[in-house]
Design an enzyme around this catalytic site. Structure first.
Site, PDB file in Angstrom:
ATOM      1  N   PRO A   1      18.404 -12.164 -33.384  1.00  0.00           N
ATOM      2  CA  PRO A   1      19.724 -11.616 -33.063  1.00  0.00           C
ATOM      3  C   PRO A   1      19.947 -11.480 -31.558  1.00  0.00           C
ATOM      4  O   PRO A   1      19.061 -11.041 -30.819  1.00  0.00           O
ATOM      5  CB  PRO A   1      19.716 -10.248 -33.748  1.00  0.00           C
ATOM      6  CG  PRO A   1      18.720 -10.382 -34.851  1.00  0.00           C
ATOM      7  CD  PRO A   1      17.668 -11.311 -34.337  1.00  0.00           C
ATOM      8  N   CYS A   2      21.155 -11.837 -31.122  1.00  0.00           N
ATOM      9  CA  CYS A   2      21.469 -11.792 -29.689  1.00  0.00           C
ATOM     10  C   CYS A   2      22.160 -10.493 -29.278  1.00  0.00           C
ATOM     11  O   CYS A   2      22.336 -10.242 -28.083  1.00  0.00           O
ATOM     12  CB  CYS A   2      22.345 -12.983 -29.314  1.00  0.00           C
ATOM     13  SG  CYS A   2      24.007 -12.952 -30.067  1.00  0.00           S
ATOM     14  N   GLU A   3      22.560  -9.658 -30.230  1.00  0.00           N
ATOM     15  CA  GLU A   3      23.357  -8.472 -29.910  1.00  0.00           C
ATOM     16  C   GLU A   3      22.721  -7.563 -28.861  1.00  0.00           C
ATOM     17  O   GLU A   3      23.427  -7.009 -28.010  1.00  0.00           O
ATOM     18  CB  GLU A   3      23.649  -7.665 -31.182  1.00  0.00           C
ATOM     19  CG  GLU A   3      24.654  -8.297 -32.114  1.00  0.00           C
ATOM     20  CD  GLU A   3      24.018  -9.333 -33.043  1.00  0.00           C
ATOM     21  OE1 GLU A   3      22.799  -9.607 -32.906  1.00  0.00           O
ATOM     22  OE2 GLU A   3      24.743  -9.883 -33.892  1.00  0.00           O
TER      23      GLU A   3
ATOM     24  N   PHE B   1      21.169  -8.319 -26.258  1.00  0.00           N
ATOM     25  CA  PHE B   1      21.136  -8.957 -24.947  1.00  0.00           C
ATOM     26  C   PHE B   1      22.514  -9.369 -24.426  1.00  0.00           C
ATOM     27  O   PHE B   1      22.722  -9.422 -23.221  1.00  0.00           O
ATOM     28  CB  PHE B   1      20.226 -10.191 -25.005  1.00  0.00           C
ATOM     29  CG  PHE B   1      18.880  -9.915 -25.608  1.00  0.00           C
ATOM     30  CD1 PHE B   1      17.923  -9.205 -24.892  1.00  0.00           C
ATOM     31  CD2 PHE B   1      18.573 -10.324 -26.903  1.00  0.00           C
ATOM     32  CE1 PHE B   1      16.676  -8.924 -25.442  1.00  0.00           C
ATOM     33  CE2 PHE B   1      17.335 -10.056 -27.462  1.00  0.00           C
ATOM     34  CZ  PHE B   1      16.389  -9.347 -26.735  1.00  0.00           C
ATOM     35  N   THR B   2      23.450  -9.652 -25.307  1.00  0.00           N
ATOM     36  CA  THR B   2      24.717 -10.234 -24.892  1.00  0.00           C
ATOM     37  C   THR B   2      25.601  -9.244 -24.146  1.00  0.00           C
ATOM     38  O   THR B   2      25.660  -8.054 -24.484  1.00  0.00           O
ATOM     39  CB  THR B   2      25.485 -10.791 -26.102  1.00  0.00           C
ATOM     40  OG1 THR B   2      26.750 -11.323 -25.660  1.00  0.00           O
ATOM     41  CG2 THR B   2      25.756  -9.719 -27.146  1.00  0.00           C
TER      42      THR B   2
END
Length: 323
Positions: free
Chosen positions: A81-83, A85-86
């Protein structure tokens, strides 16, 4: 030509796997995700693949050995999951290293690396947002990969529109390879991507009309020019647009799980199928679950055309090493 084996972690609906399958050089042995609609969608589209609906934290060495039966793994792919870091996430941790080591969702990237150390494939490709390399995170990741036996690691920044995807998407593909796929000769516009679709309803799958907007929203929608957004929301460090009327002669903006686009010519939101076309999914790929689940799976996927370009490159490197 030789066929190579793949394991896909955080597989989602299967965009990354699909791209590798489209090369006709890879066979996925196992896909893992804990999101039920994604697992069901993956299994529907890849009936021959073993799909494990399980929290990655609970996937241990013995379970992997039991499922894979000692099979040799050539490539490990996956999209933690990128949440955490984004920059689109206004609630991400202020300290960048906390995004990896403190945030429970960010820690899932460490579980990808843990399983990488168990399987020891010849190559791995881990997709995420470029922000995962910012402010000390890159060095931290290099240390984690080295700890499991991969001392040479590259952070390959690729843009999906350069590889046949009709929407913008800039992502990092962390790998023990310098990934240099062959680009497409030209970009695909929104108009080209949505061409030849019948009116919503019936065939192809996932092409039903979304819920009609309220009268007030419809009025605002009708006034939007191409490229204009109906709303903006606050990200971590800037405002971001949503409910954009697509420009037919350009590529689409980045497709996110929260993205809803307005048709370039009609006063309505895109169908799930139209949204999938913006990511390069073929009409034969069927999404299950609720409608919001389907939009989310599309927005969180690796675009299949980009995944295919990466797969072809990885296959060529495996061939060079003697299969």
């Amino acid at each position: 030509m030789k066929e190579y084996t793949v394991v896909d972690l955080f597989c989602g609906a299967g965009g990354f796997s699909l791209g590798f399958h489209l090369t006709r050089r890879f066979r996925t042995l196992l896909a893992i995700d804990n999101y039920n609609p994604a697992g069901l969608t993956y299994k529907l589209n890849f009936p021959m693949v073993k799909v494990l609906l399980e929290d990655i934290k609970d996937v241990n060495d013995s379970l992997l050995r039991k499922i894979l039966g000692g099979a040799k793994i050539d490539v490990l792919i996956g999209s933690p999951p990128c949440e955490p870091f984004t920059g689109a996430n206004p609630r991400r941790e202020r300290n960048p290293l906390d995004r990896l080591y403190k945030d429970p969702v960010g820690q899932l990237t460490l579980h990808y690396i843990r399983i990488l150390g168990v399987l020891r494939p010849r190559f791995f490709v881990m997709e995420n947002v470029p922000a995962i390399t910012e402010d000390g995170l890159k060095d931290a990741l290099l240390g984690e990969f080295e700890r499991v036996g991969y001392e040479r690691v590259y952070f390959n920044i690729l843009e999906a529109e350069n590889y046949g995807t009709p929407s913008h998407r800039r992502r990092v593909f962390v790998s023990n390879l310098k990934i240099q796929p062959a680009p497409s000769p030209s970009n695909i516009t929104v108009k080209e991507a949505l061409s030849n679709l019948p009116l919503p309803g019936g065939f192809p799958p996932n092409h039903d009309l979304p819920k009609e907007p309220s009268h007030r929203k419809m009025k605002r929608m009708s006034r939007l020019d191409w490229g204009e957004a109906m709303i903006h929301y606050q990200g971590a460090d800037k405002e971001l647009p949503n409910l954009i009327r697509l420009h037919p002669h350009r590529i689409a903006p980045t497709v996110l799980g929260s993205s809803r686009f307005i048709h370039p010519y009609e006063n309505r939101f895109l169908t799930v199928r139209e949204q999938a076309r913006l990511m390069g999914f073929p009409d034969s790929f069927v999404f299950t679950g609720g409608r919001d689940d389907q939009y989310n799976m599309i927005g969180e996927a690796v675009p299949p055309p980009l995944a295919k370009a990466i797969g072809l490159y990885v296959a060529s490197r495996l061939d060079e090493e003697g299969g």
